[in-house]
Every structure is written in structure tokens, then in C-alpha cells.
Design an enzyme around this catalytic site. Structure first.
Site, mmCIF file in Angstrom:
data_model
loop_
_atom_site.group_PDB
_atom_site.id
_atom_site.type_symbol
_atom_site.label_atom_id
_atom_site.label_comp_id
_atom_site.label_asym_id
_atom_site.label_seq_id
_atom_site.Cartn_x
_atom_site.Cartn_y
_atom_site.Cartn_z
ATOM 1 N N ASP A 1 39.265 31.420 47.426
ATOM 2 C CA ASP A 1 39.064 30.940 48.785
ATOM 3 C C ASP A 1 39.526 32.013 49.768
ATOM 4 O O ASP A 1 40.709 32.368 49.807
ATOM 5 C CB ASP A 1 39.849 29.642 49.004
ATOM 6 C CG ASP A 1 39.678 29.095 50.404
ATOM 7 O OD1 ASP A 1 38.559 28.675 50.739
ATOM 8 O OD2 ASP A 1 40.657 29.119 51.173
ATOM 9 N N THR B 1 34.715 32.054 55.507
ATOM 10 C CA THR B 1 35.754 33.034 55.870
ATOM 11 C C THR B 1 35.536 34.360 55.138
ATOM 12 O O THR B 1 35.703 35.429 55.726
ATOM 13 C CB THR B 1 37.157 32.496 55.545
ATOM 14 O OG1 THR B 1 37.180 32.027 54.189
ATOM 15 C CG2 THR B 1 37.531 31.350 56.455
ATOM 16 N N THR B 2 35.171 34.278 53.869
ATOM 17 C CA THR B 2 34.926 35.506 53.100
ATOM 18 C C THR B 2 33.770 36.294 53.705
ATOM 19 O O THR B 2 33.867 37.510 53.898
ATOM 20 C CB THR B 2 34.626 35.163 51.636
ATOM 21 O OG1 THR B 2 35.728 34.428 51.086
ATOM 22 C CG2 THR B 2 34.423 36.422 50.815
ATOM 23 N N ASP C 1 37.065 22.278 51.851
ATOM 24 C CA ASP C 1 35.961 23.035 52.460
ATOM 25 C C ASP C 1 34.671 22.227 52.444
ATOM 26 O O ASP C 1 33.919 22.207 53.426
ATOM 27 C CB ASP C 1 35.742 24.351 51.711
ATOM 28 C CG ASP C 1 36.886 25.342 51.913
ATOM 29 O OD1 ASP C 1 37.703 25.121 52.825
ATOM 30 O OD2 ASP C 1 36.961 26.324 51.155
#
Length: 517
Positions: free
Chosen positions: A56, A89-90, A372
Site C-alpha cells: 500500500d 497514492t502509488t 481502500d
């Protein structure tokens, strides 16, 4: 991470920008291999030897030991993405790193930093406009696909069908702020479930306390329930055994008085975030009052929101008006330890999800994935618009921005083209992380995106071909892509304009003048 990421010194001009570019690339490397269904994990180990295994991006960025001013600025991209979209986010960090790499090439070609920044902003605005033309209407089936896409590539993937059903039901039943996720190891993922009501990880303090309380009057106290500290620190000199007995009796009477005052409010259930004195526990048990201690702050807040109870910081001010209510509180057996279940709360939208898994590490990671998934399903349900996954929207934006670049005048055109090139990093990384040839994958995608329905085609991580992601049921909220592109563009444009990195004086204390010379 290299030494440059953890130390900031005075730097200016090209050196300052080189630092920004280097750190953006390093942060991208930190998470790049985790992207996609075949992404790998990071193990984060703290100074005490405790570890977290996750892919994550938000968790990796948040818990990594990074202490550089530029890194902290870039980390705001991940924070904003997580707060606004719960996923992506990645992608946002990878995209930021690639935009800074593209900026480095433009700087070598003597393109001024302000021209690069302006070009990036022009490209981002056009990308948002182009995204308006992409979209798939949302129904229950699409929401299930969104949930399963969010859990693909994580520990939850093997059970994503079961978890996605829970996820969609919960997301459609309650707003995110009313959803409580509780985890418990030593079980099967298939045992994960949702209930209408509140689940709290805890149990009664004494076996004599009741297992269930009907129509509970709930007290929430965020303080030690004991004799005040100042009264415990008094020096008392005793001359004989009778004096000792009298002193002990006096202390016990004080404790009983505290317990009696609590009972007089009408309280039948107590949740305390701190400690409760054994004598008070014994009194509460004798009065059939249910009590729990060391309740987590998040659970106290959830209890307050669902039952209407006020969290009291000082037991001397606690009164009947501070009590909350429900229809039933009971202890239920879940694994080796019980759990507290509260139903019939005044806030009817309160929903709890119990996440189970064999080990603590696995249940932690599944909870993050489920978190998520609930988030993205909620925003997809709210926005009523989703896009194909597999890097498809990034590839489509890249294709369209190249066409648009020719209409942009001046040197900003080169920055728009660089922005278009940077967007390809997402599908390219998906291919690389799947052990595929990224060049072949990009050739296939470019060909597919030359057609009218090209915006639906993303990377097939099984064979590297360009596949219709709608048909493959790989779907994500449009907001995730929009926010990732917007945040990466904004932070890159800001960083590329930095001319000087220098040490600032400490922040002024409250009451200090803003300007002191």
C-alpha cells in the site's frame, strides 16, 4: 534511500533543482515495484524490530523513515491522494517522479524552469478536460468491479469476491464516517462480515459483570477513574497499625464514593480510555454495571458518534446528560477473545465490518486493502462515473496531449509533450512489474489508442497485450486518476521552480511577533 534524501543543506540554482529531481526519483523507486496486480511488497522495520509487510503506497510513504524537506513536500501528494480518493497514492508518487525526470531533460535543453512549470499546468488542465469525455455509468455490478480492482494485487485478492460483496453493501448503506472496520486474526478471511451497529474490540473487566445489557446508558470517560494524582502524592505519617487500617479504609471509601457518583448518573455501561482502579471495578461489578478500560481513541469517537454519548475528560464534571444510549450491548464470541457488539444506536447508519485472517500481518494488510476498497466504492457511488483501469486513462491522456501539444505556442509546447511522455509511466510500470516487455506493451497500447474506443484499452498483465479493461472488469473511479494527475502536476511545477534551498529559523511560538529583527 540515499544520504541526500535524509539531509538538507543550503543549495541553490541548478543544485537545488537537482536535489528536488533526485528525491522525487528516489521516492518513486520506493513504491514503483508495488504497482499493479503483480506488484511486490515492502517490509518496513522500526527501531524496535516490529515490521509491517505491505504494498500500500500510502502506508509505505507514511511509515518510511524519510527526513528531508523536499521529500516531505512530495509526500503531501500521497497524503492528499489518500484523503481525497483512498487509492492511487502509488500512481501519484510514480507520476511525480517521472514528471521530475522529464523536467530534468528539458532543463538540459535550456528550457527555463518557469516555462516547464507553466507547460505542466497547461497539460494538467487539458487532461482534466479530456477526462470529462471518458466515463462509464455506475451500477451495482460496476461497484463490485471497482471493489475487486482495488483489492487485486493485495493480500485480499484471493477472497476479493466475498469481500467486494461486503464492501458494496456497506458503502451503499452508510457514509464513510459511520463505517467502523475491526480486525481480528486467527480466523479465515471468509469469516469476515458486516453488521448494522458497532463492534468494539474489548471485553468486560470482571466476570461478575453481565454478558449483555439491554437499553444501556453509556458513559465515555477519557481519564483515569481513580483518586486524583495530587491526593495520591501526599506524605502521610502513621504511628501504629490502627492508623494504617484507618488510612486504607479512608482510601477505599474515597474510591467507593467515586464509583457511587458514577452510578448515580444512571450509567449502566462504562467505556474508559485509561485505567480503572480495582476497587472501583469491584464496585461496578457488584452493581451489575458493564465496564471496559483502555478503549482506543478511535473506538471512543465511534461510540460517541453512534450512541450520542459525550466523551468526558474529567470525572468530576460527568453528569446524566453525558450518557449515550442503544437498544442492546452484548459480548459475542469471536475467536479466542470476545468482542463488544452494540445495536439499535440512535445513529441508524452506523455499520461495522469485522475483518478476519489467519495472522496479524495478513489481517492488517487485508484491513488496509478493504479500507481502500470501501473508499473507492464510496466515491464511485457518489460521483456516478468510473474509468477503465490497467493504465488505460493515462495512456489515453498521453495520446491526446501529444496531439494537443502542437496547438500550444512557445517552449511550453515541449513541457506539454514531456507531460504526455510522463503519463506513459503508469502502463509501462504495470507491464514491468508483471515481468513483461514494456516496449512491446507500449507499442500494443499506442496502436489500440489510435482507434475511437482506444480509451478503454489498458495493459493485459497476463500477456502484455492491449485489452479492453471494461470487458476485463478492471475499473477505477475517475476521481482517482484526476487527483493523481492534478497533484503530481502541481507539486512538480512547484518543485521545478525552486531556486534556493536554505535553512529556516524555528517557527515562532504562540504570542511571538511575526517579524523580529
Amino acid at each position: 534511500m540515499s544520504e541526500n534524501v535524509n539531509n538538507s543543506k543550503n543549495q541553490q540554482g541548478a543544485t537545488a533543482r537537482e536535489v528536488c529531481i533526485h528525491i522525487a526519483r528516489e521516492l518513486s523507486k520506493l513504491v514503483k515495484h508495488t504497482l499493479g496486480p503483480n506488484g511486490l511488497d515492502n517490509m518496513l522495520v522500526d527501531t524496535a524490530g516490529d515490521s509491517v509487510i505491505t504494498n500500500d503506497g500510502a502506508t509505505i510513504i507514511k511509515q518510511s523513515a524519510i527526513d528531508h524537506a523536499v521529500a516531505k513536500v512530495i509526500m503531501q501528494v500521497a497524503k492528499t491522494q489518500e484523503e481525497q480518493c483512498y487509492d492511487g497514492t502509488t500512481s501519484s508518487i510514480i507520476l511525480t517522479g517521472e514528471l521530475m525526470s522529464q523536467a530534468a531533460e528539458l532543463l538540459k535543453n535550456k528550457i527555463h524552469p518557469t516555462k516547464i512549470a507553466l507547460g505542466f499546468q497547461i497539460a494538467a488542465l487539458k487532461a482534466e478536460e479530456l477526462l470529462l469525455d471518458m466515463g462509464i455509468d455506475v451500477d451495482d455490478q460496476v461497484l463490485h468491479q471497482v471493489a475487486q480492482t482495488a483489492m487485486t494485487g493485495k493480500s485480499a485478492e484471493a477472497d476479493k469476491e466475498h469481500l467486494s460483496v461486503i464492501c458494496v453493501e456497506v458503502a451503499m448503506a452508510a457514509p464513510l464516517e459511520d463505517i467502523v472496520i475491526v480486525q481480528r486474526p486467527n480466523g479465515k478471511v471468509q469469516e469476515s462480515t458486516a453488521i448494522a451497529g458497532l463492534l468494539i474490540d474489548g471485553e468486560k473487566l470482571d466476570h461478575a459483570m453481565p454478558d449483555a445489557v439491554e437499553d444501556p446508558k453509556i458513559a465515555l470517560i477519557a481519564a483515569d477513574i481513580d483518586i486524583p494524582d495530587y491526593a495520591q502524592q501526599l506524605n502521610v505519617q502513621l504511628n501504629d497499625n490502627a492508623g494504617v487500617k484507618e488510612f486504607i479504609s479512608s482510601r477505599n471509601n474515597q474510591l467507593v464514593e467515586i464509583a457511587e457518583k458514577l452510578k448515580e448518573t444512571g450509567m449502566t455501561t462504562l467505556f474508559c480510555s485509561r485505567e480503572v482502579h480495582p476497587a472501583i471495578i469491584e464496585y461496578l461489578a457488584s452493581q451489575s454495571i458493564y465496564a471496559v478500560r483502555r478503549v482506543r481513541r478511535s473506538d471512543m469517537e465511534a461510540l460517541s458518534k453512534s450512541t450520542g454519548a459525550r466523551i468526558v475528560m474529567n470525572i468530576d464534571t460527568f453528569a446524566t446528560k453525558d450518557l449515550g444510549s442503544a437498544e442492546l450491548l452484548e459480548e459475542v464470541s469471536i475467536g479466542e477473545r470476545p468482542m463488544i457488539k452494540i445495536t439499535g444506536t440512535p445513529n441508524k447508519s452506523t455499520v461495522s465490518v469485522l475483518v478476519r485472517a489467519p495472522t496479524q500481518h495478513v489481517v492488517d494488510e487485508i484491513k488496509r486493502a478493504f479500507d481502500d476498497a470501501i473508499g473507492v466504492v464510496s466515491i464511485a457511488y457518489e460521483d456516478k462515473s468510473v474509468v477503465p483501469g490497467g493504465g488505460a486513462p493515462y495512456m489515453q491522456l498521453s495520446t491526446k496531449l501529444r496531439e494537443y501539444a502542437s496547438t500550444v505556442g512557445g517552449r511550453e509546447q515541449m513541457a506539454v509533450e514531456a507531460f504526455a511522455n510522463a503519463l506513459e509511466v503508469i502502463p509501462k510500470t504495470l507491464a514491468e512489474n508483471s515481468g513483461l516487455d514494456p516496449i512491446d506493451a507500449m507499442i500494443a497500447l499506442r496502436k489500440a489508442h489510435s482507434g475511437d474506443d482506444g480509451w478503454k484499452f489498458g495493459v493485459n498483465v497476463n500477456d502484455g497485450s492491449a485489452s479492453d479493461m471494461v470487458t476485463e472488469n478492471v475499473i477505477e473511479p475517475k476521481r482517482v486518476v484526476s487527483q493523481a494527475v492534478r497533484s503530481a502536476a502541481d507539486i512538480s511545477a512547484q518543485l521545478i521552480r525552486i531556486q534556493l534551498i536554505t535553512t529556516a529559523k524555528p517557527t515562532s511560538e504562540i504570542g511571538d511577533d511575526d517579524f523580529q529583527f
